[in-house]
Scaffold this motif. Structure first.
Motif: not given
Length: 544
Positions: A306-312, A318-325
């Motif tokens: 997974l791509i791990w990232q930091i929220s505000q 983890p970076r969420p699955a997005d069918s539009g991306r």
């Protein structure tokens, strides 16, 4: 049906794509589905898995990574250098047959889908037959994630709640894995343990997340590239898969020993399931129990794909699955150890060493666009051209170029969206007017063309240390993405330009393609200056 049947090690359950050079050992054609043992033995003859549902594909890969690590003895960091031991297997061209046979001779009795002789059915909890209400099971329509259950609409297939069609054992096993990794949180079937009945479950370890996997020319390459070097403290007699446990875990307490790489791959499910064989059909599942696996807090997620990232708020997610991306928008986060930006995305751990297996590795993204609880939206899947030869460690000069290329493509996509939003709000004279139809149409025109442009320029990057910025022509790249955005804007807004009011709105909003109006520095009265022609000397709006 026998009390013990359908071994996942031997039965033809998992669909594969055979390589052109693969040959059958007899006169019969190669089977479309095989079991784990043959899959590992012939991984060098297999191009890849033929699993149609991305979350099932992702879950099955994790099981195969664990089996591969076990039979190659890459499940511990020593003896010797882990990377060199992996390369010895790569050079051998196949997984060790003797070790595979030995492993399944030892653990084969734990790989049966159905085991009513007091055994341990694979990835299931036989205690559910007594701890759950047999008259209130989940049913096969709930088990198969592409089927509607309850009052939900039918999307993939029409089924009857009163007389559900029994799925095949192959279909049921793949969906069993989907539940273990992507199952929802919230209410579930009641389970009584220790005199206390409860019906609440936490979400699966991969729910909502998009999973990234290195992919080679053969499944053999794919599985070896997906392994990660264990910490020096990891011991194979402690880092166990569920089918290797001596006893089933206590469901009243959350597990605390799931820290090794194989346990993290296979043993972090918050759901417990039990499949019920169909009595009159040999290869079918008649019913299913689905409930919670343990009481307490969710097992902390730490997945290497997974791509791990930091929220505000400073939380890691983890970076969420997005069918539009599209997948190309994640490329720099996959190649760079830490890509820039406020989210500070961290590359999947598996990509740190995957390029050592082969420089022609691609990336396959697999996921399920979902909400944290019950709502499932859409499967997500994507793949790249050969990519991992450009990782930061192997081609450091491409770092800035890949990031800049992706940022330029996204910048003009955002500008296009702002432009069509503004054009519509000016036309209807309402800043809060609904604009989703225009935004969706503009995105549908721009993003596929931007993806083509991205990969075309990506392939021309120079990996040699001599080429500054990997040979990326920034001016030409900006112009190319700007032209795509402009054409999309003109196509979407064309119906308005046939009359004065619409033409005025389209002309005024066009400035957003250039970055919008900018405040002029040094003006004491707060005046603004309109943008001029598309910038060519600097990367306006793009951070390095």
């Amino acid at each position: 049906m026998p009390a013990r049947s359908h071994s996942t090690a031997e039965a033809r359950l998992f669909p594969v794509i055979w390589a052109p050079h693969a040959r059958s050992s007899n006169s019969e054609p190669l089977p479309g589905k095989i079991g784990f043992r043959e899959l590992l033995l012939r991984s060098h003859d297999i191009t890849g898995l033929a699993v149609a549902e991305p979350p099932a594909h992702s879950a099955l890969l994790r099981i195969l990574y664990a089996l591969t690590a076990r039979v190659t003895r890459l499940d511990e960091g020593g003896p010797g250098d882990w990377g060199e031991r992996r390369m010895d297997i790569v050079e051998a061209g196949r997984l060790p047959a003797e070790a595979i046979e030995e492993y399944f001779a030892t653990w084969g009795h734990r790989f049966f889908v159905f085991d009513d002789e007091g055994g341990r059915p694979w990835m299931q909890d036989p205690r559910l037959a007594e701890q759950c209400d047999a008259d209130n099971t989940a049913g096969v329509n709930k088990l198969i994630v592409t089927r509607p259950a309850g009052n939900n609409h039918s999307w993939f297939t029409h089924v009857s709640a009163q007389t559900p069609t029994p799925p095949t054992v192959s279909e049921a096993v793949l969906n069993l894995l989907v539940w273990h990794f992507y199952g929802p949180s919230g209410r579930c079937s009641a389970r009584e343990v220790g005199g206390v009945k409860s019906a609440s479950v936490t979400a699966g370890p991969l729910r909502t997340a998009l999973s990234y996997h290195p992919e080679g020319d053969t499944l053999f390459q794919t599985l070896l590239a997906g392994l990660t070097p264990p910490e020096a403290t990891v011991r194979r007699d402690v880092d166990l898969c569920p089918w290797e446990w001596e006893e089933l875990p206590d469901p009243e307490t959350p597990p605390t020993d799931r820290t090794g790489p194989l346990a993290l791959l296979t043993a972090c499910s918050s759901h417990a399931l039990l499949l019920v064989a169909a009595e009159e059909q040999e290869d079918a599942v008649a019913d299913a129990f689905i409930t919670w696996a343990y009481r307490g807090e969710r097992i902390p997620r730490d997945d290497a794909y997974l791509i791990w990232q930091i929220s505000q708020q400073g939380n890691r997610y983890p970076r969420p699955a997005d069918s539009g991306r599209a997948l190309w928008r994640d490329v720099d986060a996959l190649l760079l150890y830490e890509a820039g930006g406020p989210a500070r995305p961290r590359r999947p751990k598996a990509f740190d060493t995957a390029f050592e297996v082969a420089e022609t590795l691609r990336v396959r993204a697999l996921g399920f666009e979902q909400e944290g609880q019950a709502k499932d939206r859409q499967f997500v899947e994507g793949s790249t051209p050969p990519l991992l030869g450009f990782v930061e460690e192997d081609a450091p000069r491409t770092e800035a170029a890949v990031g800049r290329l992706r940022q330029l493509g996204e910048m003009y996509g955002r500008r296009l969206e702002r432009a069509v939003r503004k054009a519509w709000s000016l036309y209807v004279n309402d800043p809060k007017a609904e604009h989703s139809t225009w935004s969706a149409e503009a995105g549908a025109r721009y993003w596929p063309q931007a993806e083509t442009e991205f990969w075309s320029r990506y392939r021309r990057l120079d990996r040699s240390a001599a080429a500054l910025d990997a040979g990326l022509d920034r001016k030409a790249t900006r112009k190319a993405f700007f032209a795509l955005a402009e054409r999309s804007y003109e196509s979407v807004t064309a119906p308005l330009t046939s009359h004065v009011r619409g033409a005025r709105a389209v002309a005024e909003a066009r400035i957003e393609l250039y970055g919008g109006r900018r405040t002029t520095k040094g003006t004491g009265n707060g005046g603004t200056a309109g943008s001029g022609p598309e910038p060519t000397g600097s990367d306006q709006g793009v951070s390095a």
